[in-house]
Structures are given as structure tokens and as C-alpha cells.
Motif scaffolding. Sequence first.
Motif, PDB file in Angstrom:
ATOM      1  N   TRP A   3       0.834  -1.208   0.000  1.00 17.50           N
ATOM      2  CA  TRP A   3       0.000   0.000   0.000  1.00 17.50           C
ATOM      3  C   TRP A   3       0.867   1.256   0.000  1.00 17.50           C
ATOM      4  CZ3 TRP A   3      -4.921   0.782  -1.056  1.00 17.50           C
ATOM      5  CH2 TRP A   3      -5.812  -0.288  -0.966  1.00 17.50           C
ATOM      6  N   LEU A  18       0.302   4.081  -2.860  1.00 15.91           N
ATOM      7  CA  LEU A  18      -0.171   5.435  -2.550  1.00 15.91           C
ATOM      8  C   LEU A  18       0.842   6.487  -2.993  1.00 15.91           C
ATOM      9  CD1 LEU A  18      -1.712   4.822   0.995  1.00 15.91           C
ATOM     10  CD2 LEU A  18      -2.942   5.207  -1.139  1.00 15.91           C
ATOM     11  N   LEU A  50      -9.805   4.383  -4.196  1.00 16.78           N
ATOM     12  CA  LEU A  50      -8.455   4.774  -3.779  1.00 16.78           C
ATOM     13  C   LEU A  50      -8.290   6.261  -3.487  1.00 16.78           C
ATOM     14  CD1 LEU A  50      -6.403   2.579  -6.265  1.00 16.78           C
ATOM     15  CD2 LEU A  50      -6.702   2.199  -3.828  1.00 16.78           C
ATOM     16  N   TYR A  84      -3.385  10.329   2.490  1.00 17.06           N
ATOM     17  CA  TYR A  84      -1.924  10.146   2.404  1.00 17.06           C
ATOM     18  C   TYR A  84      -1.232  11.470   2.080  1.00 17.06           C
ATOM     19  CZ  TYR A  84       2.525   8.166   0.801  1.00 17.06           C
ATOM     20  OH  TYR A  84       3.852   7.876   0.627  1.00 17.06           O
TER      21      TYR A  84
END
Length: 204
Positions: free
Chosen positions: A57, A61, A87, A94
Amino acid sequence: MPNKLPLLIIIMLSILSILLISFTIRYLYAYLTTSYKNQNVKNITILDRLSSILPYWLPLLEGLQNFGQQILPDYPFNIMQIYKKTLMPLVIFYVTHPTLAVIIFFVLYYLFVRNKSPIPDRPFIRFNVLQSILLFLINSLLGATFRALPIEFRMSLYGLMLCNTLFWFVLSTITYSIIKSIEGKYAKIPVISQAVRIQIDNQL
């Protein structure tokens, strides 16, 4: 006095809940540790496969942040809708918490990469964690390099082609690694997987 009684009950229930959760976590940790010790280290379990997927992940990201946000709006509407519903919230979180990547990086390094790791040694998980860290670093480097290019080039056709290529490189390597993790096999990405192997061999 009647007002203090419910408060006392709440405090006692909270303490009991904390103790119960602590004992449960301790029991699970002890169970996993003993089960790992009893198993052959080379035997790849379902837990190993699932655990090996999670670190990917981080580079995913990072890749979506660096390249996906620029080119995905030009993709067909259906793909963009799927991206927005799945996403995109994670990418936004993020991006808005940049220190999260650094924290996850050091946690993964501390738990899996170091020789004196508190977690029992599982070569398959260690390989995939190292590979995901390396992919993350490569994505970060590629993203920083791409952002350093003149904005005229980045917005041009050639810049978009380069961004698209980098995006699909990131996506394909991560997808391939995840598929191999599910299969319980070691990924063989040229150069990257070899570098991970060398790093693991040097630590033995």
C-alpha cells in the motif's frame, strides 16, 4: 452519591475492558509466536501471504500521489469513478498527512528489516516488506525527479507520456508483486528483486 455510582461503574468497566484487551493481545502475540516457532520457516502460510500484501500500500499510494493524480483525470470516466470511490480517499489522506509515509517506513524497517526484529523471522514477509520499501523509495525518487522537470515539459504531450509510463510502471510492479504474494511465490522483478535478495543474504 447516586451521581457518583454510575461514574464508578463506568471507570470499573473501562479498566476491565482495557485489561481484557491487553490480555487478548498478549495471548494472540504468544500464540502467533509459538505457532511460528513450531512451523518450518520455509513454509509459506496464508498469514504470510496476507501480511506480505499490506506493505505494498505504501508504494501504491506514493505512486498514485506522484503520477496518478495528474493522468487519471484523462482516463475514461468509468475508471475515474472507480478511482474516486476506492483509492482517492486514501490518496487524499496520504497527501494531507505526509509524515505518515515516514512513520510507516520506519515501522516496517524496525519490525521486519532489522536483524534484531521483535517479530519472528519469516523470510517471505521480510522479502516482500523489503521489496515494498525499495519500490517506495524508487517511486519517491521518480516522483521528485518528475516534479523537478520544467512545468512546460510536464504539461506537454511528452511529459504526460512520461508520467503515464511511470504510472504504469508503478502499478504493474505492485500488481505483479501482490499477485505473487497471494500465490505464495517470490516476485522476480529485474534488478529490484535481486537487490532485495542481496540485502537479505548480506544480513544472514
